[in-house]
Design a protein around this motif. Structure first.
Motif, short mmCIF file in Angstrom:
data_model
loop_
_atom_site.label_atom_id
_atom_site.label_comp_id
_atom_site.label_asym_id
_atom_site.label_seq_id
_atom_site.Cartn_x
_atom_site.Cartn_y
_atom_site.Cartn_z
N ALA A 1 -7.83 8.74 11.43
CA ALA A 1 -9.13 8.50 12.06
C ALA A 1 -9.03 7.41 13.11
N THR A 2 -9.94 7.44 14.07
CA THR A 2 -9.98 6.41 15.10
C THR A 2 -10.73 5.18 14.60
N GLY A 3 -10.55 4.08 15.32
CA GLY A 3 -11.29 2.88 14.98
C GLY A 3 -12.80 3.09 15.05
N ALA A 4 -13.24 3.83 16.06
CA ALA A 4 -14.68 4.09 16.20
C ALA A 4 -15.22 4.86 15.01
N GLN A 5 -14.47 5.86 14.54
CA GLN A 5 -14.91 6.64 13.38
C GLN A 5 -15.06 5.77 12.14
N LEU A 6 -14.09 4.89 11.94
CA LEU A 6 -14.06 4.10 10.72
C LEU A 6 -15.02 2.91 10.77
N HIS A 7 -14.91 2.09 11.79
CA HIS A 7 -15.70 0.86 11.83
C HIS A 7 -17.19 1.11 12.04
N ARG A 8 -17.55 2.30 12.49
CA ARG A 8 -18.96 2.64 12.65
C ARG A 8 -19.49 3.45 11.45
N LEU B 1 0.84 -1.20 0.00
CA LEU B 1 0.00 0.00 0.00
C LEU B 1 0.87 1.25 0.00
N GLY B 2 1.45 1.53 -1.15
CA GLY B 2 2.30 2.71 -1.27
C GLY B 2 1.52 3.97 -0.98
N GLY B 3 2.13 4.88 -0.25
CA GLY B 3 1.47 6.13 0.11
C GLY B 3 0.65 6.07 1.37
N TYR B 4 0.56 4.89 1.97
CA TYR B 4 -0.17 4.76 3.24
C TYR B 4 0.76 4.16 4.27
N GLU B 5 0.87 4.82 5.41
CA GLU B 5 1.68 4.32 6.51
C GLU B 5 0.77 4.03 7.69
N GLU B 6 0.77 2.78 8.14
CA GLU B 6 -0.09 2.38 9.24
C GLU B 6 0.51 2.84 10.57
N LYS B 7 -0.18 3.77 11.22
CA LYS B 7 0.30 4.31 12.49
C LYS B 7 -0.57 3.87 13.68
N PHE C 1 -10.45 0.36 4.72
CA PHE C 1 -11.14 1.61 4.39
C PHE C 1 -10.45 2.37 3.26
N LEU C 2 -9.36 1.80 2.75
CA LEU C 2 -8.69 2.37 1.59
C LEU C 2 -9.24 1.84 0.27
N VAL C 3 -10.18 0.90 0.33
CA VAL C 3 -10.67 0.28 -0.91
C VAL C 3 -11.19 1.31 -1.90
N PRO C 4 -12.03 2.28 -1.52
CA PRO C 4 -12.46 3.27 -2.52
C PRO C 4 -11.28 4.02 -3.15
N HIS C 5 -10.27 4.36 -2.33
CA HIS C 5 -9.07 5.03 -2.84
C HIS C 5 -8.33 4.12 -3.83
N LEU C 6 -8.19 2.85 -3.48
CA LEU C 6 -7.48 1.91 -4.36
C LEU C 6 -8.25 1.68 -5.67
N MET C 7 -9.54 1.91 -5.65
CA MET C 7 -10.37 1.79 -6.85
C MET C 7 -10.50 3.12 -7.58
N ASN C 8 -9.69 4.10 -7.18
CA ASN C 8 -9.75 5.44 -7.78
C ASN C 8 -11.15 6.05 -7.69
N ARG D 1 -15.33 9.60 -0.94
CA ARG D 1 -14.13 10.38 -1.24
C ARG D 1 -13.48 10.91 0.04
N THR D 2 -14.22 10.85 1.14
CA THR D 2 -13.65 11.19 2.46
C THR D 2 -12.49 10.27 2.80
N LEU D 3 -12.51 9.06 2.26
CA LEU D 3 -11.56 8.03 2.66
C LEU D 3 -10.24 8.13 1.90
N THR D 4 -9.54 9.20 2.14
CA THR D 4 -8.18 9.36 1.62
C THR D 4 -7.21 8.62 2.53
N PRO D 5 -6.01 8.32 2.05
CA PRO D 5 -5.01 7.70 2.94
C PRO D 5 -4.75 8.55 4.18
#
Length: 226
Positions: free
Chosen positions: A150-157, A41-47, A60-67, A140-144
């Protein structure tokens, strides 16, 4: 072509391959299976440091990976398809940003595989099977950058999506046999507490189907199948 992204974690690499084999073996249409592997996943660093697996946030990067175009399916790696993924694909709904199984349950175990905490939280496991409407403007909110901060709560909910734009799949498309028990009508099995490749979860309900699929994934004509 059905675009499928499957979570990959090197600590249970066999899970990815078994899941992928079950998709290919039962599919009636061409599928493109993409491993969600952090190194690719170039351009994304898991922190994030609170994940139980390496794809807990990268899904949550799937939309980004699908352009931000078309549709795609995300699946956790600890799954097995018992039915044609084309039938799941047919449940896309262009009026929704995502379509998921809306689980509402309390886990039976406070700890899952490899000692990871297993906490209850709203919308638990909604993000484990996702039909992504990648072209929906909200996604489109889901940029790298957003996913990385974002927190887990923000994403998984799915907090960036209004409730009325979250579509619903039948529960058989994300059946949790280790939480709910056996279901012979399930179309997709998800061992959310631990893939049966782990000793502690090798005998969970319906695990025999996972072990059978592993044998099929390793199949060679000269070796046969026991």
């Amino acid at each position: 072509m059905i675009s499928v992204f499957v979570g990959y974690d090197p600590r249970e690499a066999v899970a990815y391959h078994v899941c992928s084999n079950s998709i290919i073996r039962t599919a009636s249409e061409q599928v493109s299976i993409n491993p969600l592997a952090l190194r690719a996943l170039g351009g994304y660093e898991e922190k994030h440091t609170d994940g139980s697996n390496q794809f807990i946030y990268s899904r949550f990067l799937v939309p980004h990976l699908m352009n931000y175009k078309g549709w795609a399916i995300f699946l956790d790696g600890d799954m097995l398809l018992r039915d044609d993924i084309a039938k799941l694909w047919e449940l896309r709904d262009d009026s929704k940003a995502v379509v998921v199984v809306k689980h509402d349950y309390q886990t039976r175990k406070a700890e899952k595989y490899l000692g990871a905490k297993n906490e209850n939280y709203p919308r638990k496991n909604w993000s484990s099977v996702v039909l992504w409407n990648c072209g929906h403007p909200l996604n489109r909110t889901l940029t790298p950058e957003f996913v990385g901060s974002a927190t887990g709560a923000q994403l998984h909910r799915f907090t960036w999506i209004p409730d009325d734009l979250i579509g619903e799949l039948p529960k058989v498309w994300n059946w949790l046999p280790d939480e709910f028990g056996r279901n012979d009508d399930a179309k997709l099995l998800h061992w959310t507490l631990g893939t049966p490749c782990f000793h502690d979860f090798a005998q969970e309900p319906m695990a025999e189907e996972w072990h059978r699929e592993r044998i099929l994934a390793e199949y060679c004509l000269q070796r046969g199948i026991d």
